[in-house]
Enzyme design. Structure first.
Site, PDB file in Angstrom:
ATOM      1  N   ARG A 221       9.091   2.869  10.974  1.00 43.45           N
ATOM      2  CA  ARG A 221       9.472   1.496  10.661  1.00 43.45           C
ATOM      3  C   ARG A 221      10.842   1.448  10.021  1.00 43.45           C
ATOM      4  O   ARG A 221      11.630   0.556  10.250  1.00 43.45           O
ATOM      5  CB  ARG A 221       8.439   0.874   9.708  1.00 43.45           C
TER       6      ARG A 221
ATOM      7  N   LYS B 225      -8.897   6.100  10.423  1.00 43.58           N
ATOM      8  CA  LYS B 225     -10.333   5.835  10.234  1.00 43.58           C
ATOM      9  C   LYS B 225     -10.675   4.356  10.369  1.00 43.58           C
ATOM     10  O   LYS B 225     -11.724   3.997  10.891  1.00 43.58           O
ATOM     11  CB  LYS B 225     -10.811   6.378   8.897  1.00 43.58           C
TER      12      LYS B 225
ATOM     13  N   VAL C 230     -11.618  11.761   9.274  1.00 42.90           N
ATOM     14  CA  VAL C 230     -12.755  11.978   8.369  1.00 42.90           C
ATOM     15  C   VAL C 230     -12.565  13.252   7.553  1.00 42.90           C
ATOM     16  O   VAL C 230     -12.504  14.346   8.101  1.00 42.90           O
ATOM     17  CB  VAL C 230     -14.076  12.104   9.164  1.00 42.90           C
TER      18      VAL C 230
ATOM     19  N   ASP D   3     -12.660   2.798   2.656  1.00 42.06           N
ATOM     20  CA  ASP D   3     -12.266   4.055   3.290  1.00 42.06           C
ATOM     21  C   ASP D   3     -13.497   4.920   3.564  1.00 42.06           C
ATOM     22  O   ASP D   3     -13.679   5.432   4.680  1.00 42.06           O
ATOM     23  CB  ASP D   3     -11.290   4.793   2.353  1.00 42.06           C
TER      24      ASP D   3
ATOM     25  N   LYS E 182     -15.399   6.086   7.266  1.00 35.59           N
ATOM     26  CA  LYS E 182     -15.772   7.467   7.596  1.00 35.59           C
ATOM     27  C   LYS E 182     -17.270   7.571   7.867  1.00 35.59           C
ATOM     28  O   LYS E 182     -17.704   8.296   8.766  1.00 35.59           O
ATOM     29  CB  LYS E 182     -15.352   8.389   6.456  1.00 35.59           C
TER      30      LYS E 182
ATOM     31  N   GLY F  68      -4.441  14.337   1.762  1.00 37.86           N
ATOM     32  CA  GLY F  68      -3.176  15.037   1.520  1.00 37.86           C
ATOM     33  C   GLY F  68      -2.458  15.318   2.820  1.00 37.86           C
ATOM     34  O   GLY F  68      -3.077  15.453   3.869  1.00 37.86           O
TER      35      GLY F  68
END
Lengths: 430, 430
Positions: free
Chosen positions: B48, B107, B134, B203, B207, B306
């Site tokens: 972007r 996800k 996941v 979140d 999952k 991460g």
């Protein structure tokens, strides 16, 4: 689009694992059909003793002629759960020659002849899968080969033999000696009548060879794996470990050298801190740590043996092999491009716990410490305990090469004041 | 046989994960080439903000026109690490239309539109992989989809959100309240500036939907997942858990009903015993238990988020997608044949820990106990503590349906003697 002609499966061996594979193929036929995209049919079951009752296996499918079964020409996938080198090797080779893919649970064979078997599979565009050969139901071969295919694995460290873990767990829990714990394991069915393959570390070493080969994309065979079993682990070793806040486990350790140019693979009992997750792996469970550059530290845990868990792994591979047959493709074969040499045990760097019986007189500690220093092995802690003119000396070292440690011990044995090197155990997982 | 024309990869998004994917593709190019069987080339990177410096990403590859990139026609695999529904969905759909396979870490999108995306992939014979969606680097999607393809999964139970685990771990360790622990998580980079998706359980619910769908071979979308976040977990709840020998974790739980005819999926805070392996999952780590009929209980553990761990999962999928491209085959697509309905939360059966503030006078306990009995909720233990005319009553139930428990609480709230239902928390992992 569902194909209606069924895929044909030949089952070689119908013991604890094989009969469970046959049972699940029957009871879960609809699920397997949906997941594969075509029905899958048990076309024959080769056994040694045809008269043993096998619940759920139709009598007309049973044969003692395994060779004829794999030569039939209409078999899509051969499932080999016989174990051992022969006749398994010849049968698998024949299966490939006749166009079948192979799913095997045979750690001994794969760890010894994996390269040749993979080559035979590749020549025919067939699959060779063996998730069940390592740590039972725990997905390890596929995650290492596929999920971590974009990563760099530096270390695999784990408990991959349930029998020995059961024995060590009992020794730790009850203070029992090795023989007593082995007897209990045998009585409970965790150890075989001849426990050699387990207690001498052959089983774990085969798994270590397979894991190291896949993890490091290089060839590692059973002969490359340094192997020590648990038969010499004593109640005193376990007690020593406890005093250090550790427990004793039989570990399989596969490592890439710090410079990345070689690998090592070894199986031996080791002390690990109680705080390490592997320390709390009880009874016959298995657990494996995988350390990869990008992924970090992963752990896989579960039942490492037994008919049902091993059958689960076999069936997962069977579904994959069947899907590939339908797609006219093959899954990933051997990946050994990195051609890393396997270094000898002497090159392994780790810590050591050494128990010495020494004369209880002044100057002995200084003498012993000098020997360590001369060999470049740095001492972390020493504990000394005297009794009746004898003393025991427990030395825990900093990291040193196995070669340096061996040379140190060699020299110590020659000292007049050292009556006995009572035990040497590596310390891992710190 | 090594193909020399490289496979071309388009990278959509170049944030924490994307830049790590680009970096590893460059630094580990030789390994990827060997493992795939052909070189793999970064053909374009859509971002972007083109002016942000991206170390290691060649400037000429950067574009702001993601649509043009996926429409180029020469792209073999599109890696989508933008996140969110749009423009990711349109870009992925366009990628399939132009013959590319897709690797996604998204996800939210997969849990909402997985079925449509899988259908679009299948129509073109392309792959849609999303291991990274996941639990970061932990192999879960592939083991569930492939390794356990011959087994019947009955339960998936795990910690799948690192931010909330970090917060709850801090609350447990220090006695801190929610806000304080959130502030610490934000300061240390474990929580985003707007932590809603994590702390409200969105979140984890995404999952859970993905895991349930794969585990049970049925369609489960985000809307099917009962969701409660951790924002109302108090220091008092954590203290209560401790008194019971428990800790509080945000769990994702996917279960097959006892009769096998339906499934449930839910995310909520729950007390679990300290002896349960999930209780010792610290900081931002993730861990997932999978219970299968034949395999038994498996656990997968590792870093759940991460840049590097997520990139590891993306690259594993990228290798698989590239291999399939070369083989002219596609990996397993959606498997939703079992068409099991997702039952509402009321049908879930578990245990509960309820804290009530009640009037400290005779007969209150009997009154409360009667309400539980009338709703068929059996009480395991009650702890009563009085202070200044008020008392607190802690009730732990046996297993009961969520509907029965809700009705019980509804009635309790109407009692004059019940001043407040201070907290209700489920008790799991026993």
């Amino acid at each position: 689009m569902m194909r209606t002609r069924p895929l044909k499966v030949a089952l070689l061996g119908c013991g604890v694992v094989g009969s469970e594979v046959a049972r699940i193929m029957t009871t879960h036929a609809d699920d397997l059909t949906a997941r594969i995209g075509a029905p899958v049919e048990l076309a024959g079951v080769a056994v040694r003793r045809p008269n043993r009752v096998r619940e759920g296996v139709p009598e007309h499918l049973v044969t003692t002629d395994a060779t004829a079964l794999v030569k039939r020409g209409d078999i899509d996938v051969v499932v080999e759960v016989i174990g051992g080198i022969e006749p398994a090797r010849s049968l698998i080779t024949t299966a490939f020659e006749h166009g079948a893919s192979v799913v095997s649970a045979n750690k001994a064979l794969v760890s010894q002849d994996g390269a040749a078997l993979h080559a035979a599979a590749q020549e025919r565009g067939a699959d060779l899968y063996y998730e069940a050969a390592v740590a039972g139901a725990i997905p390890l071969v596929r995650p290492l080969r596929e999920s971590l295919a974009g990563d760099k694995v530096n270390r695999v460290l784990g408990i991959v033999n349930g029998t020995t873990n059961f024995i060590l767990d009992r020794m730790d829990g009850s203070g029992a000696g090795y023989s007593e714990a082995l007897d209990e394991a045998t009585a409970l069915g965790y150890a075989e009548a001849d426990p050699t393959a387990d207690v001498e570390g052959f089983d774990a070493a085969a798994k270590a060879a397979i894991l190291a080969g896949i993890a490091f994309h290089t060839r590692v065979t059973l002969d490359d794996v340094h192997r020590e079993g648990i038969t010499e682990v004593t109640a005193a070793d376990i007690a020593s470990a406890k005093r250090m806040g550790c427990t004793v486990k039989l570990l399989a350790i596969c490592e890439r050298a710090a410079d990345g140019r070689s690998v090592t693979a070894r199986v031996h009992p080791a002390m690990i801190p109680l705080a390490h997750p592997l320390a709390s792996v009880r009874e016959a469970y298995n657990a494996v740590f995988v350390e990869a550059e990008a992924a970090g530290q992963l752990m896989f845990y579960g039942p490492g043996a037994g008919g049902s868990p091993t059958a689960s792994a076999v069936l997962g591979d069977l579904v994959a092999a069947c899907r590939n047959k339908l797609a006219g493709a093959a899954g990933p074969g051997e990946s050994a491009y990195s051609r890393l040499p396997v270094s000898p045990m002497g090159d392994v760097v780790t810590r050591y716990h050494i128990s010495l019986d020494v004369a209880d007189k002044p100057g002995v500690l200084a003498q012993v410490a000098t020997v360590f220093a001369e060999h470049g092995v740095s001492i972390d802690t020493v504990r000394q305990q005297g009794k009746d003119g004898e003393a025991s000396l427990v030395v825990v070292t900093h990291r040193a090469s196995d070669a340096a440690l061996s040379a140190t011990v060699e020299t110590l044995r020659r000292l007049d004041t050292v009556r006995d090197v009572a035990s040497i155990m590596r310390v891992e997982g710190e």
